[in-house]
Design a protein around this motif. Sequence first.
Motif, PDB file in Angstrom:
ATOM      1  N   LYS A  94       0.826  -1.215   0.000  1.00 58.19           N
ATOM      2  CA  LYS A  94       0.000   0.000   0.000  1.00 58.19           C
ATOM      3  C   LYS A  94       0.855   1.258   0.000  1.00 58.19           C
ATOM      4  N   THR A  95       1.789   1.317   0.944  1.00 52.30           N
ATOM      5  CA  THR A  95       2.612   2.513   1.094  1.00 52.30           C
ATOM      6  C   THR A  95       3.442   2.750  -0.172  1.00 52.30           C
ATOM      7  N   TYR A  96       4.000   1.687  -0.697  1.00 48.49           N
ATOM      8  CA  TYR A  96       4.793   1.775  -1.924  1.00 48.49           C
ATOM      9  C   TYR A  96       3.943   2.328  -3.068  1.00 48.49           C
ATOM     10  N   THR A  97       2.739   1.785  -3.219  1.00 52.30           N
ATOM     11  CA  THR A  97       1.888   2.168  -4.345  1.00 52.30           C
ATOM     12  C   THR A  97       1.373   3.590  -4.196  1.00 52.30           C
ATOM     13  N   ILE A  98       0.953   3.944  -2.992  1.00 44.57           N
ATOM     14  CA  ILE A  98       0.422   5.296  -2.778  1.00 44.57           C
ATOM     15  C   ILE A  98       1.559   6.319  -2.809  1.00 44.57           C
ATOM     16  N   GLY A  99       2.746   5.915  -2.381  1.00 45.33           N
ATOM     17  CA  GLY A  99       3.882   6.831  -2.480  1.00 45.33           C
ATOM     18  C   GLY A  99       4.115   7.667  -1.246  1.00 45.33           C
ATOM     19  N   THR A 100       3.768   7.119  -0.077  1.00 42.36           N
ATOM     20  CA  THR A 100       4.010   7.897   1.141  1.00 42.36           C
ATOM     21  C   THR A 100       5.229   7.386   1.906  1.00 42.36           C
ATOM     22  N   CYS A 101       6.085   6.601   1.224  1.00 44.68           N
ATOM     23  CA  CYS A 101       7.263   6.059   1.920  1.00 44.68           C
ATOM     24  C   CYS A 101       8.278   7.153   2.209  1.00 44.68           C
ATOM     25  N   ASP A 102       9.146   6.833   3.120  1.00 46.21           N
ATOM     26  CA  ASP A 102      10.286   7.690   3.390  1.00 46.21           C
ATOM     27  C   ASP A 102      11.187   7.694   2.151  1.00 46.21           C
ATOM     28  N   PRO A 103      11.405   8.853   1.543  1.00 47.63           N
ATOM     29  CA  PRO A 103      12.164   8.891   0.293  1.00 47.63           C
ATOM     30  C   PRO A 103      13.595   8.390   0.440  1.00 47.63           C
ATOM     31  N   THR A 104      14.101   8.407   1.682  1.00 51.34           N
ATOM     32  CA  THR A 104      15.467   7.924   1.843  1.00 51.34           C
ATOM     33  C   THR A 104      15.503   6.391   1.780  1.00 51.34           C
ATOM     34  N   LEU A 105      14.342   5.773   1.979  1.00 48.89           N
ATOM     35  CA  LEU A 105      14.293   4.311   1.957  1.00 48.89           C
ATOM     36  C   LEU A 105      14.035   3.760   0.564  1.00 48.89           C
ATOM     37  N   LEU A 106      13.392   4.559  -0.262  1.00 48.23           N
ATOM     38  CA  LEU A 106      12.882   4.003  -1.495  1.00 48.23           C
ATOM     39  C   LEU A 106      13.072   4.964  -2.669  1.00 48.23           C
ATOM     40  N   GLU A 107      13.832   4.502  -3.636  1.00 48.04           N
ATOM     41  CA  GLU A 107      14.080   5.345  -4.807  1.00 48.04           C
ATOM     42  C   GLU A 107      12.814   5.624  -5.598  1.00 48.04           C
ATOM     43  N   ASP A 108      11.917   4.643  -5.583  1.00 47.68           N
ATOM     44  CA  ASP A 108      10.708   4.748  -6.389  1.00 47.68           C
ATOM     45  C   ASP A 108       9.679   5.708  -5.786  1.00 47.68           C
ATOM     46  N   TYR A 109      10.027   6.286  -4.672  1.00 41.56           N
ATOM     47  CA  TYR A 109       9.101   7.143  -3.938  1.00 41.56           C
ATOM     48  C   TYR A 109       8.406   8.180  -4.830  1.00 41.56           C
ATOM     49  N   HIS A 110       9.181   8.841  -5.674  1.00 43.35           N
ATOM     50  CA  HIS A 110       8.621   9.927  -6.483  1.00 43.35           C
ATOM     51  C   HIS A 110       7.683   9.425  -7.575  1.00 43.35           C
ATOM     52  N   HIS A 111       7.531   8.104  -7.658  1.00 41.89           N
ATOM     53  CA  HIS A 111       6.654   7.549  -8.689  1.00 41.89           C
ATOM     54  C   HIS A 111       5.379   6.958  -8.120  1.00 41.89           C
ATOM     55  N   GLY A 112       5.186   7.072  -6.826  1.00 40.22           N
ATOM     56  CA  GLY A 112       3.946   6.580  -6.215  1.00 40.22           C
ATOM     57  C   GLY A 112       2.768   7.448  -6.649  1.00 40.22           C
ATOM     58  N   ILE A 113       1.572   7.013  -6.272  1.00 41.21           N
ATOM     59  CA  ILE A 113       0.360   7.689  -6.754  1.00 41.21           C
ATOM     60  C   ILE A 113       0.301   9.153  -6.325  1.00 41.21           C
ATOM     61  N   ILE A 114       0.589   9.444  -5.053  1.00 40.98           N
ATOM     62  CA  ILE A 114       0.448  10.847  -4.617  1.00 40.98           C
ATOM     63  C   ILE A 114       1.438  11.746  -5.355  1.00 40.98           C
ATOM     64  N   PRO A 115       2.739  11.414  -5.382  1.00 41.91           N
ATOM     65  CA  PRO A 115       3.656  12.298  -6.116  1.00 41.91           C
ATOM     66  C   PRO A 115       3.265  12.465  -7.588  1.00 41.91           C
ATOM     67  N   GLN A 116       2.822  11.388  -8.217  1.00 38.64           N
ATOM     68  CA  GLN A 116       2.432  11.516  -9.635  1.00 38.64           C
ATOM     69  C   GLN A 116       1.186  12.384  -9.783  1.00 38.64           C
ATOM     70  N   ALA A 117       0.238  12.206  -8.853  1.00 34.96           N
ATOM     71  CA  ALA A 117      -0.990  13.008  -8.927  1.00 34.96           C
ATOM     72  C   ALA A 117      -0.666  14.483  -8.719  1.00 34.96           C
ATOM     73  N   VAL A 118       0.251  14.765  -7.793  1.00 37.31           N
ATOM     74  CA  VAL A 118       0.603  16.165  -7.510  1.00 37.31           C
ATOM     75  C   VAL A 118       1.242  16.801  -8.750  1.00 37.31           C
ATOM     76  N   ARG A 119       2.135  16.059  -9.391  1.00 32.40           N
ATOM     77  CA  ARG A 119       2.759  16.587 -10.621  1.00 32.40           C
ATOM     78  C   ARG A 119       1.694  16.872 -11.682  1.00 32.40           C
ATOM     79  N   ALA A 120       0.757  15.923 -11.843  1.00 31.43           N
ATOM     80  CA  ALA A 120      -0.282  16.084 -12.871  1.00 31.43           C
ATOM     81  C   ALA A 120      -1.197  17.265 -12.523  1.00 31.43           C
ATOM     82  N   ILE A 121      -1.489  17.445 -11.234  1.00 32.26           N
ATOM     83  CA  ILE A 121      -2.374  18.547 -10.820  1.00 32.26           C
ATOM     84  C   ILE A 121      -1.703  19.892 -11.122  1.00 32.26           C
TER      85      ILE A 121
END
Length: 232
Positions: A94-121
Amino acid sequence: MIENRVKVAVRVRPFLPHDCERLDGKRFQHYLETCPEKGQLIALENYCFTFDTVFPLDASQEDVFNTSVYPLLENYFSGCNATVFAYGQTGSGKTYTIGTCDPTLLEDYHHGIIPQAVRAIFKRKQDIENINSSSELVVMVSHLEIYREELFDLLNPSMIKDLSVRDNENGATIVKGIHKIRCSNYEQVLECLRNGSASRHTGSTLMNAHSSRSHSIFTIYLEDNSGVRRQD
Ligand code: ADP
Ligand code: MG
């Protein structure tokens, strides 16, 4: 407009080393097979479940966003509420997909749903403002945690006791007293998301019974102030 108001998509995350121990030497397909073209999951080679979307195991964060979330933006920009709800057992992704992980833990962080939605908005907001220079769209965010049935304002952690759920005059359910932060760009929203996530009762890597009692809601408000007369 989207026809069905609620859609269910299933994402099965790839194997992690600890899954292999539990599988006891059996192949993954003995337990669960995805059939994306039919929108089906087949469990134990026998039980078939159908959903609006089933993603293949190798689905990227972009695939998930483009298929399940991007279409919501049209309604969102025309003033409707849009909700993305991630549901699943601890460790299911869930956390991985939604994108609320700690960015220091996960490189893919900026590609989760929230970051992508924010960019699109922000991109769409910019497009609208380019076409109509008098338009004034304002983005605000809030971050709420529900933990053991109590509400916590993750963007204002010191004010933990003053929140309550109410219906407003339009019949919408709101959280009275929640702190909203106005954001002008992607980085500002992500900073709120990072700060809020850091204030949660359980970390993204903590896999224990308590973590399932913590739920968080990150809300992105879009306000059209174009017709509002300025005070200055
Ligand atoms: P949950 O929030 O549901 O408890 P997580 O998002 O923390 O689960 O995921 C558990 C683990 O699986 C994490 O290490 C995460 O990086 C990994 N993971 C989840 N989904 C995927 C995926 N689609 N691809 C690769 N790794 C994933
Ligand atoms: Mg999680």
